[in-house]
Design an enzyme around this catalytic site. Sequence first.
Site, mmCIF file in Angstrom:
data_model
loop_
_atom_site.group_PDB
_atom_site.id
_atom_site.type_symbol
_atom_site.label_atom_id
_atom_site.label_comp_id
_atom_site.label_asym_id
_atom_site.label_seq_id
_atom_site.Cartn_x
_atom_site.Cartn_y
_atom_site.Cartn_z
ATOM 1 N N THR B 137 0.877 -1.179 0.000
ATOM 2 C CA THR B 137 0.000 0.000 0.000
ATOM 3 C C THR B 137 0.911 1.223 0.000
ATOM 4 O O THR B 137 2.136 1.099 0.100
ATOM 5 C CB THR B 137 -0.887 0.054 1.264
ATOM 6 O OG1 THR B 137 -0.062 0.369 2.392
ATOM 7 C CG2 THR B 137 -1.600 -1.262 1.519
ATOM 8 N N ASP B 138 0.320 2.409 -0.078
ATOM 9 C CA ASP B 138 1.127 3.631 -0.051
ATOM 10 C C ASP B 138 1.912 3.742 1.253
ATOM 11 O O ASP B 138 3.065 4.160 1.264
ATOM 12 C CB ASP B 138 0.219 4.858 -0.225
ATOM 13 C CG ASP B 138 -0.307 4.942 -1.651
ATOM 14 O OD1 ASP B 138 0.301 4.308 -2.543
ATOM 15 O OD2 ASP B 138 -1.335 5.608 -1.860
ATOM 16 N N CYS B 139 1.256 3.375 2.370
ATOM 17 C CA CYS B 139 1.944 3.519 3.663
ATOM 18 C C CYS B 139 2.708 2.263 4.068
ATOM 19 O O CYS B 139 3.559 2.302 4.951
ATOM 20 C CB CYS B 139 0.956 3.941 4.747
ATOM 21 S SG CYS B 139 -0.580 3.006 4.748
ATOM 22 N N TYR B 140 2.409 1.124 3.456
ATOM 23 C CA TYR B 140 3.131 -0.140 3.719
ATOM 24 C C TYR B 140 3.552 -0.715 2.364
ATOM 25 O O TYR B 140 2.920 -1.629 1.846
ATOM 26 C CB TYR B 140 2.232 -1.135 4.460
ATOM 27 C CG TYR B 140 1.955 -0.746 5.907
ATOM 28 C CD1 TYR B 140 2.786 -1.198 6.930
ATOM 29 C CD2 TYR B 140 0.878 0.074 6.225
ATOM 30 C CE1 TYR B 140 2.539 -0.836 8.236
ATOM 31 C CE2 TYR B 140 0.627 0.440 7.540
ATOM 32 C CZ TYR B 140 1.461 -0.019 8.538
ATOM 33 O OH TYR B 140 1.220 0.334 9.841
ATOM 34 N N PRO B 141 4.600 -0.179 1.764
ATOM 35 C CA PRO B 141 4.893 -0.507 0.353
ATOM 36 C C PRO B 141 5.475 -1.905 0.130
ATOM 37 O O PRO B 141 5.389 -2.436 -0.973
ATOM 38 C CB PRO B 141 5.911 0.561 -0.049
ATOM 39 C CG PRO B 141 6.526 1.026 1.231
ATOM 40 C CD PRO B 141 5.483 0.871 2.292
#
Lengths: 138, 401
Positions: B137-141
């Site tokens: 994800t954007d915060c957990y790439p």
Amino acid sequence: MAVTKRVVLHFPRRLVEQPVIYRLVKDYNLEFNILRASITAEPEEEGLLVLQLKGEQEEYDRGVKFLLKSGLKIQSLSQDVTRNEARCTSCGACVTLCPPGAFVVDPKTRQVNFDDEKCVACGLCIKACPPRAMEVHF
Amino acid sequence: MKTISEINEKIQQGKAVVVNAEEVIDLVKEKGVKHAAQHVDVVTTGTFGPMCSSGIYFNIGHSKPRIKLGGGRVYLNDVLAYPGLAAADVFFGANALPDDDPRNRMHPGDFNYGGGHVIEELVAGKDIRFTANAYGTDCYPRKRLETWLNIKDLNEAVMFNVRNAYQNYNVAVNLSDKTIYTYMGVLKPRLGNVNYCSAGQLSPLLNDPYYRTVGIGTRIFLGGSVGYVAWQGTQHNPNVLRTEAGVPKRSAGTLAVIGDLKQMSPQWLVGTSMYGYGVTLTVGVGVPIPILDEEILRHTAVTDAEIYGAVIDYSDAYPNQKPDIVGEVSYAELKSGTVKLQGKKVPAGSLSSYSKALEIADILKDWIKRGEFLLTEAVAPLPGVESGVAFKPLPERPLEI
């Protein structure tokens, strides 16, 4: 003096077709009971025979000498199934499964004792032991 | 007669009289219930058997860059874990298996390695191979993580077992013509053997049959260290057939327990393989029972001869949920090594270690005697006979096509 011993015989392929056991009976007057046998077709592998031998001590000794001279490797059986004491929990799952009754529960301590003299190396306990404490070495 | 805080005072002064649930039997015979209840402050119990509904959760800390394990897939030594909890938390169960385990493709499967074994190795301080896939994800790439894990580096490592310490249990036989491989062990055909799995007179809940002292919050022995009763266990079923003395004659109460895995020992958490069935974890649990009055004491003096288990056919009645039982036998009969069933002498074997259960009761006794372990007042009781709590079968409603 009469003796009863359980032995594991490892024999090289060249001996598979020799009537080794017949000679034990005929020449050394030994009674035998086959507890386990495996002979493979693989040229590199050896045959394996687990026997109970019964006879006079002197004749037994001469019989063993004959086997060694023929090129077989001999181990006494009690060394071949061992219990890893650190893993055994004395649960007792092995007790009713062992055909010769080699596992006995001490009625006082409820610990399970393994009598390797009674063991016939059938291998039933190996996989039935929940913590996998029983080990077989051939 | 006595309160828990009075008993704790005695424990702190090193004056508490503590006996295990086996010793109390002779003590009651010798002194009578009344005197024994005045004399004894605490009775310790123990059990050490395969407990399948056991598991752990832990937090691995955040990697750099970050990965969100939740919604991904996580393996510990190739054994499947459950990562449906935020980014860095993992739950892991004793019965989990590696994806490539042949299971029963070649029946019966060996089940040499799985969740219970990983838990034992983790507790023993061995490095565990941790592999994870995530979607990014954007915060957990990050999408992939492969690392060694050691229990000492985990933020929290907690044992949380949703059902342990069953109050009595089925006694298993096989009435069919072929050997069957069950969670109750290998069962030989035509009543060839009978397997049981309870510490009987030492078992925690059989010594407190109406849950008068054990409840939510009770401090216990768990896996070699201190744990707590978190809740009633799943399938808690207090309202079963009981003897006149109140001892359940069927599987009844259960405990959900929790404790710090980092303090536990592999000696009391043993990875276990049930041939042809699966893997599990053998767990050590011990519960102290404060002797507050004569009735509580009388219950702790229960003997194997007074505890009966229902004999169930695992070739038909168990798998097909039939209510039939083959009979009832006492744990004294089971421990004698043979029981009589349908006119036949049947050899009896156990899956639960009585000698280890006794060791647990004695360790707990020792902790209390040395003043290291104080008793707790339950925060709330476990559901009792009158609670209406019952273990129901699945009301299956087929999905419409």
